[in-house]
Design a protein around this motif. Structure first.
Motif, PDB file in Angstrom:
ATOM      1  N   GLY A 142       0.822  -1.213   0.000  1.00 45.96           N
ATOM      2  CA  GLY A 142       0.000   0.000   0.000  1.00 45.96           C
ATOM      3  C   GLY A 142       0.850   1.256   0.000  1.00 45.96           C
ATOM      4  N   GLU A 143       1.935   1.227   0.790  1.00 46.80           N
ATOM      5  CA  GLU A 143       2.831   2.386   0.849  1.00 46.80           C
ATOM      6  C   GLU A 143       3.563   2.575  -0.479  1.00 46.80           C
ATOM      7  OE1 GLU A 143       3.561   1.832   5.644  1.00 46.80           O
ATOM      8  OE2 GLU A 143       5.044   1.086   4.237  1.00 46.80           O
ATOM      9  N   ARG A 175      -9.839   1.244  -0.165  1.00 54.91           N
ATOM     10  CA  ARG A 175     -10.733   2.366   0.135  1.00 54.91           C
ATOM     11  C   ARG A 175      -9.918   3.645   0.358  1.00 54.91           C
ATOM     12  NH1 ARG A 175     -14.259  -0.475   3.621  1.00 54.91           N
ATOM     13  NH2 ARG A 175     -15.032  -1.473   1.737  1.00 54.91           N
ATOM     14  N   GLU A 176      -8.813   3.488   1.081  1.00 54.19           N
ATOM     15  CA  GLU A 176      -7.962   4.649   1.370  1.00 54.19           C
ATOM     16  C   GLU A 176      -7.370   5.234   0.081  1.00 54.19           C
ATOM     17  OE1 GLU A 176      -4.030   5.810   4.033  1.00 54.19           O
ATOM     18  OE2 GLU A 176      -4.928   3.846   4.314  1.00 54.19           O
ATOM     19  N   ILE A 180      -8.018   8.957  -1.632  1.00 54.54           N
ATOM     20  CA  ILE A 180      -6.926   9.857  -2.007  1.00 54.54           C
ATOM     21  C   ILE A 180      -7.065  10.287  -3.476  1.00 54.54           C
ATOM     22  CG2 ILE A 180      -4.407  10.033  -2.320  1.00 54.54           C
ATOM     23  CD1 ILE A 180      -4.230   8.094   0.186  1.00 54.54           C
ATOM     24  N   ILE A 181      -7.483   9.358  -4.338  1.00 56.34           N
ATOM     25  CA  ILE A 181      -7.692   9.719  -5.756  1.00 56.34           C
ATOM     26  C   ILE A 181      -8.740  10.830  -5.865  1.00 56.34           C
ATOM     27  CG2 ILE A 181      -8.512   8.891  -8.017  1.00 56.34           C
ATOM     28  CD1 ILE A 181      -7.383   6.077  -7.177  1.00 56.34           C
ATOM     29  N   VAL A 182      -9.800  10.713  -5.074  1.00 52.89           N
ATOM     30  CA  VAL A 182     -10.838  11.761  -5.070  1.00 52.89           C
ATOM     31  C   VAL A 182     -10.245  13.092  -4.602  1.00 52.89           C
ATOM     32  CG1 VAL A 182     -12.996  12.501  -3.962  1.00 52.89           C
ATOM     33  CG2 VAL A 182     -12.766  10.158  -4.827  1.00 52.89           C
ATOM     34  N   ASN A 183      -9.415  13.049  -3.562  1.00 49.69           N
ATOM     35  CA  ASN A 183      -8.784  14.285  -3.065  1.00 49.69           C
ATOM     36  C   ASN A 183      -7.838  14.900  -4.092  1.00 49.69           C
ATOM     37  OD1 ASN A 183     -10.103  14.291  -0.645  1.00 49.69           O
ATOM     38  ND2 ASN A 183      -8.548  13.101   0.426  1.00 49.69           N
ATOM     39  N   ILE A 204     -16.383   6.377  -7.897  1.00 53.67           N
ATOM     40  CA  ILE A 204     -15.747   7.705  -7.804  1.00 53.67           C
ATOM     41  C   ILE A 204     -15.695   8.456  -9.137  1.00 53.67           C
ATOM     42  CG2 ILE A 204     -14.305   7.028  -5.825  1.00 53.67           C
ATOM     43  CD1 ILE A 204     -11.876   7.112  -7.805  1.00 53.67           C
ATOM     44  N   ALA A 205     -15.973   7.766 -10.252  1.00 50.15           N
ATOM     45  CA  ALA A 205     -15.827   8.405 -11.565  1.00 50.15           C
ATOM     46  C   ALA A 205     -17.085   9.171 -11.954  1.00 50.15           C
ATOM     47  CB  ALA A 205     -15.521   7.348 -12.622  1.00 50.15           C
TER      48      ALA A 205
END
Length: 238
Positions: A142-143, A175-176, A180-183, A204-205
């Motif tokens: 993930g990192e 989910r995280e 972040i993609i949305v942000n 989200i699209a």
């Protein structure tokens, strides 16, 4: 009508004798998140690699901000404002987190802007700041995905291409990453997302395209595609 930021018109792409993309056309408007969904081998990654200059279309046009970029070298495309987060992350494993992020800004000379973008990346990904001196290959999956996204953002792209960002990640991390993609999108970056997790991608699209064996078979508002029986059956486990 505003002109689309990215316009792909009838491109055909081959790998040797294999006809990988068969006359696909799609558009991405400024400020949107557009997703490309489809099964493995449908041509999703090929589409992104062609936009970012790693592959050259045999025919057709790719316009970015009104200029044809088909056949422009990849490093030039980065300078023009398109950055790709490749499938499988492809971070520089022997380098530190900080060295990876510095490399993301290699086309830039504006020291103050680079420093501001680094702060922005650390706001989006606090874990990267905690691990800034750690060797990237020792980070969790993930990192590493966060680092690959942070590195791409360091070139200050107008358009961010994301190739399978959720691949191999635990549900909580997925989910995280999607939050972040949305942000990233809310802070002004347009996003073209290739993703096998169709549920998450469509959630989200704003718009979506379905790719099947090198052709676009469906397109429309993401919510409509998410509700379509055809898409549910094929991609949403419905």
């Amino acid at each position: 009508m505003a002109k689309p930021m990215l316009k792909i018109d009838d491109i055909n792409v081959y790998y040797g004798a294999i006809h990988a993309l068969k006359g696909i056309s799609l558009e991405v408007d400024e400020g949107e998140i557009v997703t490309l969904i489809g099964a493995n081998g449908a041509g999703k990654s090929t589409t992104l690699r062609t936009i970012s200059g790693l592959l050259k279309p045999k025919t057709g046009a790719i316009e970015f901000q009104g200029q044809n970029i088909a056949g422009v070298p990849a490093h030039e495309i980065v300078k023009r404002g398109i950055s790709q987060v490749p499938e499988g992350r492809r971070i520089f494993a022997e380098m530190t987190v900080m060295e990876n992020l510095d490399l993301g800004a290699f086309t830039r000379k504006d020291k103050d802007g680079i420093a501001a973008d680094l702060r922005h990346v650390f706001e989006l990904f606090p874990r990267l700041e905690e691990r800034r001196d750690q060797v990237a290959g020792t980070l969790s999956g993930g990192e590493q995905q966060m680092l690959a996204m942070g590195r791409a953002l360091m070139s200050r792209p107008k358009l961010l291409l994301l190739d399978e960002p959720s691949m191999g990640l635990a549900p909580l991390l997925i989910r995280e990453i999607f939050n972040i993609i949305v942000n990233i999108n809310k802070s002004g970056t347009t996003v073209l997302l290739v993703e096998q997790n169709a549920n998450m991608a469509l959630s989200i699209a704003s718009r979506a395209y379905v790719l099947e064996t090198g052709r676009i078979t469906l397109s429309g508002p993401a919510a409509e595609l998410a509700a379509s029986e055809e898409v549910k059956k094929a991609y949403l486990g419905g």
